[in-house]
Design a protein around this motif. Structure first.
Motif, PDB file in Angstrom:
ATOM      1  N   ILE A  75      -4.570   0.404   6.008  1.00 43.39           N
ATOM      2  CA  ILE A  75      -3.387   0.931   5.892  1.00 43.39           C
ATOM      3  C   ILE A  75      -3.376   1.413   7.303  1.00 43.39           C
ATOM      4  CG2 ILE A  75      -1.336   2.254   4.536  1.00 43.39           C
ATOM      5  CD1 ILE A  75      -2.641   0.975   2.126  1.00 43.39           C
ATOM      6  N   ASP A  76      -3.946   3.268   7.226  1.00 41.34           N
ATOM      7  CA  ASP A  76      -3.135   3.876   8.848  1.00 41.34           C
ATOM      8  C   ASP A  76      -3.699   2.709   9.799  1.00 41.34           C
ATOM      9  OD1 ASP A  76      -2.798   5.952   6.089  1.00 41.34           O
ATOM     10  OD2 ASP A  76      -4.957   6.450   7.361  1.00 41.34           O
TER      11      ASP A  76
ATOM     12  N   ASP B 229     -11.243   3.577  -2.779  1.00 46.15           N
ATOM     13  CA  ASP B 229      -9.742   4.069  -1.718  1.00 46.15           C
ATOM     14  C   ASP B 229     -10.181   4.224  -0.157  1.00 46.15           C
ATOM     15  OD1 ASP B 229      -7.338   4.869  -1.807  1.00 46.15           O
ATOM     16  OD2 ASP B 229      -8.026   6.570  -1.232  1.00 46.15           O
TER      17      ASP B 229
ATOM     18  N   ARG C 272       1.817   0.101   2.802  1.00 43.52           N
ATOM     19  CA  ARG C 272       1.251   1.804   1.737  1.00 43.52           C
ATOM     20  C   ARG C 272       2.364   1.883   0.711  1.00 43.52           C
ATOM     21  NH1 ARG C 272      -1.652   5.356   2.745  1.00 43.52           N
ATOM     22  NH2 ARG C 272      -1.228   4.886   4.926  1.00 43.52           N
TER      23      ARG C 272
ATOM     24  N   ASP D 223       0.396   0.355  -1.778  1.00 40.89           N
ATOM     25  CA  ASP D 223      -0.605   0.993  -2.434  1.00 40.89           C
ATOM     26  C   ASP D 223      -0.460   1.159  -3.188  1.00 40.89           C
ATOM     27  OD1 ASP D 223      -3.828   1.212  -2.156  1.00 40.89           O
ATOM     28  OD2 ASP D 223      -2.921   3.206  -1.612  1.00 40.89           O
ATOM     29  N   GLU D 224       0.643   2.710  -3.093  1.00 39.44           N
ATOM     30  CA  GLU D 224       1.152   3.681  -4.007  1.00 39.44           C
ATOM     31  C   GLU D 224       1.670   3.252  -5.694  1.00 39.44           C
ATOM     32  OE1 GLU D 224       4.137   5.259  -0.854  1.00 39.44           O
ATOM     33  OE2 GLU D 224       2.174   6.336   0.119  1.00 39.44           O
TER      34      GLU D 224
ATOM     35  N   GLN E  93      -7.366   2.824   2.990  1.00 42.91           N
ATOM     36  CA  GLN E  93      -6.975   3.655   3.505  1.00 42.91           C
ATOM     37  C   GLN E  93      -6.968   3.648   4.905  1.00 42.91           C
ATOM     38  OE1 GLN E  93      -3.676   4.899   2.344  1.00 42.91           O
ATOM     39  NE2 GLN E  93      -4.920   4.193   0.062  1.00 42.91           N
TER      40      GLN E  93
END
Length: 138
Positions: free
Chosen positions: A30-31, A23, A42, A45-46, A27
């Motif tokens: 994405i960030d 992960d 995001r 992903d969620e 992340q």
């Protein structure tokens, strides 16, 4: 992340993230995505984590990949200038098929522009794709 530690953004705002499993690199990718592209990634992903609780994640070729242990990779995403491309690696088997296709006979994708994320359709594709055997390329 401070600016000194921020990943370099490649063409189209695609973050240059080192290859990694799990992960954390996803992340980080994405960030580092700029603005609305990060919001789309995001949400994707969620939604994947919600629908596929045993999802496996990795970053390869500056793209997050999603898969199931022992069954292969079923989806990836990548930032471009005007959209985020979500690829279903077994997309030719999905109903309805995602609209994008190319040389790979199995993959299909959808290009998502700002404010174009369709949660309901994406959920259908994610559930179908995760239930099928995926790509075993790495």
């Amino acid at each position: 992340m401070s600016d000194a530690q921020s990943p370099k953004l490649l063409a189209g705002g695609n973050p240059q993230i080192p290859k990694g499993d799990g992960d954390a690199p996803v992340q980080a990718y994405i960030d580092a995505m700029p603005g609305w592209k990060g919001t789309i990634a995001r949400r994707l992903d969620e939604l994947i984590v919600y629908l596929v609780p045993d999802v496996r994640k990795a970053v390869r070729w500056n793209s997050p990949f999603y898969g199931i242990e022992g069954r292969g990779w079923f989806a990836s995403c990548h930032a471009f200038t005007w959209y985020v491309k979500v690829t279903f690696l077994n997309g030719a088997l999905l109903v309805p098929e995602p609209p994008g296709s190319g040389k790979d006979p199995d993959s299909r994708w959808v290009d998502i522009g700002e404010d174009q994320f369709d949660d309901a359709q994406m959920a259908v594709w994610i559930e179908q794709s995760a239930a099928l055997d995926g790509w075993h390329g790495f």
